[in-house]
Design a protein around this motif. Structure first.
Motif, mmCIF file in Angstrom:
data_model
loop_
_atom_site.group_PDB
_atom_site.id
_atom_site.type_symbol
_atom_site.label_atom_id
_atom_site.label_comp_id
_atom_site.label_asym_id
_atom_site.label_seq_id
_atom_site.Cartn_x
_atom_site.Cartn_y
_atom_site.Cartn_z
ATOM 1 N N LEU B 102 0.674 -1.267 -0.027
ATOM 2 C CA LEU B 102 0.012 0.168 0.039
ATOM 3 C C LEU B 102 0.906 1.412 0.154
ATOM 4 O O LEU B 102 1.701 1.403 0.974
ATOM 5 C CB LEU B 102 -0.772 0.072 1.279
ATOM 6 C CG LEU B 102 -2.032 -0.786 1.286
ATOM 7 C CD1 LEU B 102 -2.690 -0.608 2.673
ATOM 8 C CD2 LEU B 102 -2.955 -0.549 0.091
ATOM 9 N N MET B 103 0.805 2.249 -0.866
ATOM 10 C CA MET B 103 1.342 3.418 -0.957
ATOM 11 C C MET B 103 0.366 4.497 -1.572
ATOM 12 O O MET B 103 0.584 4.831 -2.825
ATOM 13 C CB MET B 103 2.575 3.153 -1.780
ATOM 14 C CG MET B 103 3.701 2.985 -0.966
ATOM 15 S SD MET B 103 5.418 3.340 -1.909
ATOM 16 C CE MET B 103 5.924 1.504 -1.879
ATOM 17 N N PRO B 104 -0.417 4.901 -0.801
ATOM 18 C CA PRO B 104 -1.472 6.031 -1.365
ATOM 19 C C PRO B 104 -0.538 7.062 -2.240
ATOM 20 O O PRO B 104 -0.973 7.419 -3.351
ATOM 21 C CB PRO B 104 -1.944 6.679 -0.094
ATOM 22 C CG PRO B 104 -1.871 5.598 0.818
ATOM 23 C CD PRO B 104 -0.412 4.802 0.690
ATOM 24 N N LEU B 105 0.426 7.275 -1.727
ATOM 25 C CA LEU B 105 1.416 8.540 -2.550
ATOM 26 C C LEU B 105 1.789 8.178 -3.715
ATOM 27 O O LEU B 105 2.118 9.054 -4.786
ATOM 28 C CB LEU B 105 2.755 8.988 -1.530
ATOM 29 C CG LEU B 105 2.397 10.021 -0.587
ATOM 30 C CD1 LEU B 105 3.629 9.995 0.545
ATOM 31 C CD2 LEU B 105 1.978 11.316 -0.882
ATOM 32 N N TYR B 109 -3.133 1.381 -4.142
ATOM 33 C CA TYR B 109 -4.275 0.803 -3.253
ATOM 34 C C TYR B 109 -4.437 -0.506 -2.959
ATOM 35 O O TYR B 109 -3.837 -1.471 -3.775
ATOM 36 C CB TYR B 109 -5.583 1.679 -3.597
ATOM 37 C CG TYR B 109 -5.163 2.987 -3.244
ATOM 38 C CD1 TYR B 109 -5.465 3.861 -2.069
ATOM 39 C CD2 TYR B 109 -4.893 3.865 -4.417
ATOM 40 C CE1 TYR B 109 -5.157 5.090 -2.081
ATOM 41 C CE2 TYR B 109 -4.670 5.409 -4.449
ATOM 42 C CZ TYR B 109 -4.805 5.871 -3.163
ATOM 43 O OH TYR B 109 -4.444 7.415 -3.091
ATOM 44 N N LYS B 110 -5.419 -1.068 -2.404
ATOM 45 C CA LYS B 110 -5.864 -2.333 -2.288
ATOM 46 C C LYS B 110 -6.059 -3.065 -3.626
ATOM 47 O O LYS B 110 -5.664 -4.128 -3.748
ATOM 48 C CB LYS B 110 -7.193 -2.535 -1.442
ATOM 49 C CG LYS B 110 -7.432 -3.856 -0.809
ATOM 50 C CD LYS B 110 -8.551 -3.796 -0.004
ATOM 51 C CE LYS B 110 -9.469 -5.164 -0.152
ATOM 52 N NZ LYS B 110 -10.860 -4.917 0.734
ATOM 53 N N GLU B 111 -6.901 -2.433 -4.325
ATOM 54 C CA GLU B 111 -7.119 -2.927 -5.752
ATOM 55 C C GLU B 111 -5.956 -3.036 -6.621
ATOM 56 O O GLU B 111 -5.879 -3.924 -7.685
ATOM 57 C CB GLU B 111 -8.103 -2.073 -6.361
ATOM 58 C CG GLU B 111 -9.429 -2.242 -5.908
ATOM 59 C CD GLU B 111 -10.564 -1.058 -6.557
ATOM 60 O OE1 GLU B 111 -10.382 -0.742 -7.643
ATOM 61 O OE2 GLU B 111 -11.538 -1.027 -5.924
ATOM 62 N N GLU B 112 -4.973 -2.260 -6.374
ATOM 63 C CA GLU B 112 -3.735 -2.485 -7.105
ATOM 64 C C GLU B 112 -2.613 -3.813 -6.809
ATOM 65 O O GLU B 112 -2.041 -4.045 -7.546
ATOM 66 C CB GLU B 112 -2.843 -1.273 -7.332
ATOM 67 C CG GLU B 112 -3.019 -0.018 -8.187
ATOM 68 C CD GLU B 112 -4.285 0.426 -7.791
ATOM 69 O OE1 GLU B 112 -5.326 0.869 -8.574
ATOM 70 O OE2 GLU B 112 -4.787 0.626 -6.501
ATOM 71 N N THR B 138 7.510 0.976 6.971
ATOM 72 C CA THR B 138 6.028 1.585 7.146
ATOM 73 C C THR B 138 5.077 0.929 6.246
ATOM 74 O O THR B 138 3.964 0.522 6.679
ATOM 75 C CB THR B 138 6.161 3.028 7.029
ATOM 76 O OG1 THR B 138 7.453 3.420 7.710
ATOM 77 C CG2 THR B 138 5.126 3.920 7.498
ATOM 78 N N GLU B 139 5.220 1.030 4.925
ATOM 79 C CA GLU B 139 4.186 0.476 4.028
ATOM 80 C C GLU B 139 3.949 -0.911 4.066
ATOM 81 O O GLU B 139 2.828 -1.513 4.098
ATOM 82 C CB GLU B 139 4.460 0.885 2.724
ATOM 83 C CG GLU B 139 4.607 2.236 2.315
ATOM 84 C CD GLU B 139 5.748 3.254 2.892
ATOM 85 O OE1 GLU B 139 6.713 2.442 3.230
ATOM 86 O OE2 GLU B 139 5.742 4.432 2.985
ATOM 87 N N THR B 142 1.937 -1.837 7.235
ATOM 88 C CA THR B 142 0.541 -1.308 7.140
ATOM 89 C C THR B 142 -0.155 -2.280 6.143
ATOM 90 O O THR B 142 -1.312 -2.651 6.459
ATOM 91 C CB THR B 142 0.602 0.187 6.300
ATOM 92 O OG1 THR B 142 1.334 0.925 7.051
ATOM 93 C CG2 THR B 142 -0.771 0.781 6.539
#
Lengths: 371, 190
Positions: B102-105, B109-112, B138-139, B142
């Motif tokens: 997961l890396m929003p930046l 996201y989850k779907e990826e 960190t990622e 998470t």
């Protein structure tokens, strides 16, 4: 630990400066803009790998020069040589300790403890909560790399989570709840560790401040400090559980504002004098005394934690203290370790010259002369 | 050629020059072998239909092996992580390549990620344990937290890799943060 020697080349206003320090008191006297503070800045730089003013390297470089060098010799049971070199062409700075390049600040934690007292310290008691967080973070990080690791990690979580909150705000259609939950849990995990470490630190640190007030400052007043976390939680509460409860309660608000609203990044410390809030009721003098006491307490705390005596750097603070108090502080400093003190003018403090093993320098246009 | 090589991860300009010169001077047959391998890389390799490991066949050699325990799935970020774990020769289960963390930046996201695919595998009921072997940053942490939540509703064991002092690494040479974490995550022996 003491700084024995400092050599600067093309650093700030200094073209070529070499200084031998006394293991006790060192006074550096000079007018404004002559290069006193750059000396303090250089020593702090060597001790921490960081520039406390956050200045970019190009600002530190003497105008028009290809690069700068800062070299320090530290003495303890052993001798350590530290070099910082910057080359403008490559725009690269290297930090070398005893011939080996150091890549992370964490690798020299505890090696060269240092305490800095500057006029900007008014922010400690009069500034924003962020200034007080920065203070406790810098003290704890000087002896605990686990803590440093935690605050760096927490900062990363905040960054990702802020971005995520904004994405959710902008795309209400896409469900990102699982992602937000995951980052929330990670934030609780890391954030709770930060809160616990801050709380433990402040519990111990409190008595150091009290002692400094009585022993060094000879103040009748009694200081206090209260750690404010998670919107005023009681210190004995279950931190993770409380954090979880508060953060989930504010979720809608967080999404609406696209901000992390709960956690240690919003912590503060309430300082008090005789039971009254310093921020609301303190006089200028009370503020000044408190700021100095915090730095002295930091000195003794680090000394106890690291087993090494920090170097005390006092940049232009004597001007704000009355002569009597300045003299008292100097005599005290002399007994405990090495201090490097800058001042604009010596006239009020002529008696300081008489102290044994103290050394005096004058600085003018980047040239340092032993006086 | 030098420019192409220097785009490779971990290859600087000087190494790129060395590699290009080596190719230029190599014997014709060695050179042809190299070229064939490069062509085959894109033509023949693809993701395993079960675990998304890199393979030449539809199903990778690990998923296809009868000796591997299909009831234990080890979740990794990238296919290259499988090579690292396989090198240790300790794990006898199978893998699942998530394809990142997961890396929003960075828009991940989850779907990826191949989370749905993992859940489908778990849903068959043949899986007894899922090991989360994501990098402890960190990622990665998470993402592990999210997977733990997603797997909560299934009757299986979820574990994650232990972290601490490396084998053969003296306490003396471990950095303080590692020792601190090893201390916090210590295990009971008596």
């Amino acid at each position: 630990m003491i700084v024995r020697r400092l050599t600067l080349h093309d650093f700030r206003i200094h073209h070529s400066t070499e200084m031998e320090f006394s293991p006790k008191l060192n006074f550096i006297v000079g007018g404004n803009g002559q290069g006193k503070t750059s000396l303090i800045e250089a020593i702090y730089f060597l001790c921490t790998t960081k520039n406390y003013k956050g200045a970019p390297d190009t600002d530190l470089l003497r105008f028009g020069q290809p690069g700068y060098t800062v070299h320090g010799v530290f003495e303890d049971a052993t001798e350590n040589n530290v070099h910082i070199r910057f080359l403008a062409d490559e725009n690269r700075r290297i930090y070398i300790k005893d011939g080996k390049t150091v890549h992370r600040a964490a690798d020299i934690i505890g090696a060269f403890p240092v305490v800095l007292l500057t006029p900007e310290d008014h922010a400690l008691t009069q500034g924003a909560p962020a200034d007080r967080r920065k203070f406790i973070d810098s003290v704890i990080s000087q002896y605990s790399s686990v803590y440093l690791d935690n605050i760096l990690e927490y900062a990363k979580v905040l960054k990702q989570r802020t971005f995520l909150l904004n994405r959710i705000k902008e795309n209400p259609g896409r469900s990102l709840t699982a992602e937000l939950d995951a980052f929330t849990e990670k934030m609780i995990l890391t954030g709770s560790a930060v809160i616990r470490q801050r709380d433990e630190f402040l519990q111990e640190f409190k008595s150091f401040v009290e002692e400094v007030y009585q022993e060094i400052m000879r103040e009748e007043e009694s200081p206090s400090m209260h750690y404010q976390f998670l919107e005023g939680a009681a210190p004995e509460s279950d931190i993770s559980a409380l954090f979880r409860q508060k953060i989930y309660a504010r979720r809608d608000d967080e999404i609406r504002r696209g901000m992390n609203l709960t956690g240690p990044h919003r912590d503060d410390i309430d300082f008090g004098i005789n039971g009254k809030s310093l921020k609301s009721f303190g006089s200028q003098g009370q503020h000044k005394t408190f700021q100095v006491a915090l730095r002295f307490a930091q000195f003794f705390y680090l000394k106890q934690r690291s087993g090494k005596t920090p170097v005390f750097l006092l940049d232009d603070v004597f001007g704000e203290l009355d002569a009597h108090r300045a003299g008292h502080i100097s005599r005290y400093l002399r007994q405990v370790g090495q201090a490097i003190i800058t001042m604009t003018d010596l006239s009020n403090y002529a008696y300081l010259r008489e102290m044994n093993e103290s050394r005096m320098f004058t600085v003018s246009a980047g040239t340092v002369t032993p006086a | 050629m030098i420019e192409e090589f220097s785009k490779f991860p971990g290859i600087g300009k000087k190494s790129a020059q060395r590699l290009a010169m080596y190719l230029f001077r190599s014997k014709d047959q060695d050179f042809q072998k190299f070229v064939d391998a490069v062509v085959a890389l894109k033509r023949d390799l693809h993701s395993c239909q079960i675990c998304y490991n890199i393979t030449e066949k539809a199903i990778c050699s690990i998923c296809g092996s009868e000796k591997r325990d299909k009831s234990v799935i080890c979740v990794v970020e990238e296919a290259s992580d499988i090579l690292h774990i396989e090198r240790a020769n300790e794990f006898r289960g199978v893998y699942h390549v998530l394809g990142g963390v997961l890396m929003p930046l960075k828009g991940i996201y989850k779907e990826e990620l191949r989370i749905q695919e993992l859940l489908e595998r778990v849903k068959t009921g043949n899986v007894l344990e899922v090991i989360l072997a994501l990098n402890p940053d960190t990622e990665g942490d998470t993402t592990s937290l999210m997977l733990m939540k997603e797997l909560e509703r299934f009757p299986l064991k979820v574990t994650r890799l232990a972290r601490g002092i490396p084998i053969g690494g003296d306490l003396e040479f471990s950095d303080d943060a590692t020792i601190g974490r090893a201390m916090a995550g210590r295990i009971t022996v008596k």
